[in-house]
Design a protein around this motif. Structure first.
Motif, PDB file in Angstrom:
ATOM      1  N   LEU A 146       0.810  -1.219   0.000  1.00 54.72           N
ATOM      2  CA  LEU A 146       0.000   0.000   0.000  1.00 54.72           C
ATOM      3  C   LEU A 146       0.840   1.265   0.000  1.00 54.72           C
ATOM      4  CD1 LEU A 146      -2.267  -2.035   0.530  1.00 54.72           C
ATOM      5  CD2 LEU A 146      -3.306  -0.360   2.051  1.00 54.72           C
ATOM      6  N   ALA A 147       2.130   1.147   0.327  1.00 57.64           N
ATOM      7  CA  ALA A 147       3.032   2.289   0.217  1.00 57.64           C
ATOM      8  C   ALA A 147       3.687   2.323  -1.155  1.00 57.64           C
ATOM      9  CB  ALA A 147       4.106   2.228   1.304  1.00 57.64           C
ATOM     10  N   HIS A 148       3.987   1.156  -1.687  1.00 58.80           N
ATOM     11  CA  HIS A 148       4.722   1.079  -2.956  1.00 58.80           C
ATOM     12  C   HIS A 148       3.811   1.302  -4.164  1.00 58.80           C
ATOM     13  CE1 HIS A 148       8.117  -0.173  -5.449  1.00 58.80           C
ATOM     14  NE2 HIS A 148       7.250  -0.843  -6.190  1.00 58.80           N
ATOM     15  N   ALA A 149       2.637   0.723  -4.129  1.00 56.88           N
ATOM     16  CA  ALA A 149       1.704   0.838  -5.269  1.00 56.88           C
ATOM     17  C   ALA A 149       0.285   1.023  -4.734  1.00 56.88           C
ATOM     18  CB  ALA A 149       1.788  -0.406  -6.147  1.00 56.88           C
ATOM     19  N   PRO A 150       0.007   2.183  -4.128  1.00 53.05           N
ATOM     20  CA  PRO A 150      -1.278   2.359  -3.431  1.00 53.05           C
ATOM     21  C   PRO A 150      -2.490   2.336  -4.354  1.00 53.05           C
ATOM     22  CG  PRO A 150      -0.067   4.429  -3.556  1.00 53.05           C
ATOM     23  CD  PRO A 150       0.877   3.363  -4.005  1.00 53.05           C
ATOM     24  N   ARG A 151      -2.295   2.569  -5.661  1.00 53.06           N
ATOM     25  CA  ARG A 151      -3.440   2.594  -6.577  1.00 53.06           C
ATOM     26  C   ARG A 151      -3.576   1.305  -7.383  1.00 53.06           C
ATOM     27  NH1 ARG A 151      -2.882   8.802  -8.980  1.00 53.06           N
ATOM     28  NH2 ARG A 151      -3.083   9.856  -6.949  1.00 53.06           N
ATOM     29  N   SER A 152      -2.767   0.317  -7.058  1.00 52.58           N
ATOM     30  CA  SER A 152      -2.852  -0.953  -7.787  1.00 52.58           C
ATOM     31  C   SER A 152      -4.152  -1.685  -7.453  1.00 52.58           C
ATOM     32  CB  SER A 152      -1.657  -1.839  -7.424  1.00 52.58           C
ATOM     33  OG  SER A 152      -1.691  -2.170  -6.041  1.00 52.58           O
ATOM     34  N   ASP A 153      -4.535  -2.595  -8.341  1.00 50.03           N
ATOM     35  CA  ASP A 153      -5.752  -3.375  -8.092  1.00 50.03           C
ATOM     36  C   ASP A 153      -5.634  -4.170  -6.793  1.00 50.03           C
ATOM     37  OD1 ASP A 153      -6.834  -2.416 -10.430  1.00 50.03           O
ATOM     38  OD2 ASP A 153      -6.358  -4.214 -11.609  1.00 50.03           O
TER      39      ASP A 153
END
Length: 261
Positions: free
Chosen positions: A219-226
């Motif tokens: 959630l820090a690295h790719a917070p908008r990922s599916d």
């Protein structure tokens, strides 16, 4: 007021540690969250949370003399780090320290942490084969069962539920991780056999692998990922049932460590 959850699975490779940190970050948007790497035998949360160089860890609290680097006495606060909006207690990976550690000391550590948190998440071992492995499930109020959408994985996850029930630990829900496609018939079986609801189906994700490589929670690295969105939705599906911190701490301290898992 606090509630403790064991994040557990019946086998390795389900993405349990990724799940623990993701649920922790999502819940930390509304609550005080503490995440503990209770997988003392195969600790790896520190690598996911950017704490690989943490000088004091849970391992130092589980040895009889509670000493850290240089033989200096340490306490729970020394092993607690503020990361990504939550408190994180990593566990070290020293084999020598693991052999010296006394798993039942986890009860006191968790009891102390209960006073400062709304939610405790215990990243649990992926086995039920030893005292240290089963203790997080024994201590928790409820378990979040993490599994993959296959029949063998589902069978192993049901063993976790059965074990938790034998110690009065409830099931907060089942979370399918690393899902390719839809759940199909496995989802129907989960609804039939598990006590808690299906919290979600997190898609298999290159973003999760990249986050691990970067030493960051998803959630820090790719917070908008599916995958991140699916974890947030799963956290929203957990209905918290907190109880007085003092009562919970007393229960932790008096919990019976099973002689045999």
């Amino acid at each position: 007021m606090v509630e403790a959850f064991a994040v557990a699975s019946g086998k390795g490779g389900t993405g349990k540690t990724t799940t623990t940190l993701a649920l922790g970050m999502a819940l930390a948007e509304r609550h005080d969250v503490t995440v503990v790497d209770a997988d003392t035998g195969m600790a790896n949360l520190l690598f996911h949370a950017g704490l690989a160089d943490a000088p004091v860890t849970l391992q130092d609290l589980l040895v009889p003399d509670r000493t850290g680097p240089g033989g200096v006495a340490v306490d729970v606060a020394d092993a607690t780090y503020e990361r990504h909006g939550m408190s994180v207690v990593p566990c070290g990976t020293s084999l020598a320290a693991f052999e010296r550690s006394e798993p039942e000391r986890l009860r006191e550590v968790v009891a102390e942490l209960a006073a400062e948190a709304d939610v405790l998440l215990l990243d649990s071992p992926a086995t039920l084969a030893s005292k240290s492995a089963v203790l997080p499930v024994v201590l928790a109020d409820r378990t979040v069962v993490v599994t993959q959408p296959t029949i063998p994985a589902l069978s192993d996850a049901l063993k976790v539920q059965e074990y938790a029930a034998s110690y009065g630990t409830g099931v907060a829900g089942v979370l399918f991780n690393r899902v390719r496609g839809d759940l199909g018939a496995v989802g129907d079986q989960a609804e039939r056999y598990f006590e808690g609801p299906t919290l979600g189906a997190v898609p298999d994700s290159d973003a999760a692998r990249a986050a691990r490589d970067a030493g960051e929670p998803l959630l820090a690295h790719a917070p908008r990922s599916d995958a991140a969105r699916a974890f947030r939705a799963a956290a929203d599906g957990i209905d918290l049932r907190p109880r007085a911190a003092g009562d919970v701490a007393d229960r932790f301290r008096s919990a019976v460590v099973p002689d045999r898992p």
